[in-house]
Scaffold this active site. Structure first.
Site, mmCIF file in Angstrom:
data_model
loop_
_atom_site.group_PDB
_atom_site.id
_atom_site.type_symbol
_atom_site.label_atom_id
_atom_site.label_comp_id
_atom_site.label_asym_id
_atom_site.label_seq_id
_atom_site.Cartn_x
_atom_site.Cartn_y
_atom_site.Cartn_z
ATOM 1 N N ASN A 229 -0.063 3.009 -6.076
ATOM 2 C CA ASN A 229 1.358 2.691 -6.198
ATOM 3 C C ASN A 229 2.216 3.912 -5.872
ATOM 4 O O ASN A 229 3.208 3.818 -5.134
ATOM 5 C CB ASN A 229 1.669 2.194 -7.607
ATOM 6 C CG ASN A 229 3.153 2.051 -7.870
ATOM 7 O OD1 ASN A 229 3.827 3.018 -8.216
ATOM 8 N ND2 ASN A 229 3.672 0.857 -7.704
ATOM 9 N N THR B 58 -9.378 12.474 -12.071
ATOM 10 C CA THR B 58 -9.923 11.913 -13.309
ATOM 11 C C THR B 58 -10.360 10.458 -13.166
ATOM 12 O O THR B 58 -11.015 9.924 -14.059
ATOM 13 C CB THR B 58 -8.882 12.000 -14.444
ATOM 14 O OG1 THR B 58 -7.749 11.179 -14.119
ATOM 15 C CG2 THR B 58 -8.414 13.432 -14.639
ATOM 16 N N GLU C 37 1.562 -0.207 -14.222
ATOM 17 C CA GLU C 37 2.243 0.879 -14.934
ATOM 18 C C GLU C 37 3.646 0.435 -15.337
ATOM 19 O O GLU C 37 4.233 -0.445 -14.713
ATOM 20 C CB GLU C 37 2.333 2.134 -14.047
ATOM 21 C CG GLU C 37 0.996 2.634 -13.507
ATOM 22 C CD GLU C 37 0.089 3.188 -14.586
ATOM 23 O OE1 GLU C 37 0.614 3.601 -15.642
ATOM 24 O OE2 GLU C 37 -1.141 3.224 -14.370
ATOM 25 N N GLY D 178 -12.455 7.140 -12.124
ATOM 26 C CA GLY D 178 -13.858 6.850 -11.847
ATOM 27 C C GLY D 178 -14.813 7.911 -12.323
ATOM 28 O O GLY D 178 -15.803 8.215 -11.655
ATOM 29 N N ASP E 241 -5.063 1.756 -9.242
ATOM 30 C CA ASP E 241 -3.861 1.079 -8.762
ATOM 31 C C ASP E 241 -2.611 1.920 -8.987
ATOM 32 O O ASP E 241 -1.658 1.855 -8.204
ATOM 33 C CB ASP E 241 -3.716 -0.280 -9.450
ATOM 34 C CG ASP E 241 -4.779 -1.278 -8.990
ATOM 35 O OD1 ASP E 241 -5.098 -1.277 -7.785
ATOM 36 O OD2 ASP E 241 -5.281 -2.054 -9.821
ATOM 37 N N SER F 220 -0.501 -14.295 0.061
ATOM 38 C CA SER F 220 -0.881 -13.594 1.294
ATOM 39 C C SER F 220 -0.298 -12.194 1.271
ATOM 40 O O SER F 220 0.831 -11.984 0.808
ATOM 41 C CB SER F 220 -0.363 -14.344 2.521
ATOM 42 O OG SER F 220 -0.495 -13.559 3.692
#
Length: 308
Positions: free
Chosen positions: A71, A11, A276, A13, A67, A213
């Site tokens: 994750n 689902t 989330e 994009g 993301d 970093s």
């Protein structure tokens, strides 16, 4: 022949990855990867699929989604001693981690980076020995923004959905009483929010934690002390330009271990993990230095992310 496992959110994009899947498979097969796919069906599915891919001995895992999908894939891989290399195809709204490692949004270009084969090690955040994050952990009312925006709204409006929700939330923003221990230092008091970052991209902005970093073994931590709404908006505006670090209301430090607790009974601190909801404080964040090898465009990454 090496083996690749694609874990994708069908689902994300506007279902674009699913439409381009035949070309992706052809490109990977041509590059010498025997490739198979798993389309996620529900929350937590990508984590389970990634764990199975590790156990089945895949050489690389490719996370295609936002993301949240990334994750879950990292969470599924991270507990194992021997981990596959990780490829990222950013298909979400913000794509903070992909932005930080300079992986483009175009599917074919992201796959080309994987095919080329250049990798660098990246840090992973560990929470209370059983949860993980790859980009950022945060707490405070405004950090709840990312998981309060409905998925359909994100699909239709993209980044604009977050701006609209942020404007809606401004009147309800308030400070939370918390204790934050970071290495040998302590903050105790009221704070609007805290961020514990692994990359320099936060909510699509790259100047909030400019010197973060991805593989130095340290979190880049920011605490915004209690302030009024006018000051909050002023500091937020400064942060977009990277001019907030010396503000009196901002604590900006590096740390390898961060512990957050609520100091007021019945006052919950909700934790945001890579966009989330990730449970409530008390929590302890530990940095797993250079925990996963990720495919990157070596010529494009920042100098402070390079590893000899």
């Amino acid at each position: 022949m090496k083996r690749a496992r694609i874990i994708y959110n069908p689902t994300s994009g506007r279902e674009l990855f699913r439409k381009h899947l035949p070309e992706v498979l052809e490109k990977l097969e041509t590059a010498g990867y025997e490739t198979s796919c798993h389309a996620t069906t529900c929350e937590g599915d990508a984590k389970i699929a990634a764990a199975h891919a590790v156990e089945r001995g895949f050489d690389i895992i490719i996370a295609a989604g936002g993301d949240g999908t990334l994750n879950e894939v990292v969470a599924g891989m991270s507990p194992y001693e021997k981990r596959p290399k990780l490829g990222v195809v950013p298909m979400g709204t913000t794509n903070d981690f992909a932005r930080a490692i300079r992986v483009p949004r175009k599917i074919d270009e992201a796959i080309d980076i994987i095919v080329k084969g250049d990798t660098i090690p990246v840090d992973v955040g560990l929470i209370d020995d059983d949860r993980y994050f790859i980009n950022i952990a945060a707490g405070g009312r405004i950090t709840e923004l990312t998981y309060e925006v409905p998925s359909k709204m994100k699909t239709l409006l993209g980044q604009l959905a977050y701006y609209l929700k942020g404007i809606e939330m401004i009147p309800s923003i308030k400070a939370t009483t918390m204790r934050i221990e970071y290495d040998d230092e302590v903050f105790e008091g009221e704070a609007m929010m805290f961020l514990c970052g692994l990359t320099n991209s936060v909510g699509g902005f790259e100047k909030i934690a400019p010197d973060a970093s991805i593989n130095d073994g340290l979190f880049t931590m920011m605490i915004l002390k209690k302030c009024n709404i006018a000051d909050f908006i002023r500091i937020a505006s400064l942060a977009l330009r990277g001019e907030h670090l010396n503000d009196a209301n901002v604590i900006y430090q590096k740390a390898s271990v961060v512990k957050v607790t609520s100091t007021v009974d019945e006052e919950n601190i909700h934790i945001n993990l890579d966009g989330e909801y990730g449970g409530d404080a008390p929590v302890t964040f530990k940095n797993l230095k250079r925990h996963i090898e990720v495919f990157v465009p070596l010529n494009d990454i920042r100098d402070l992310d390079r590893v000899e």
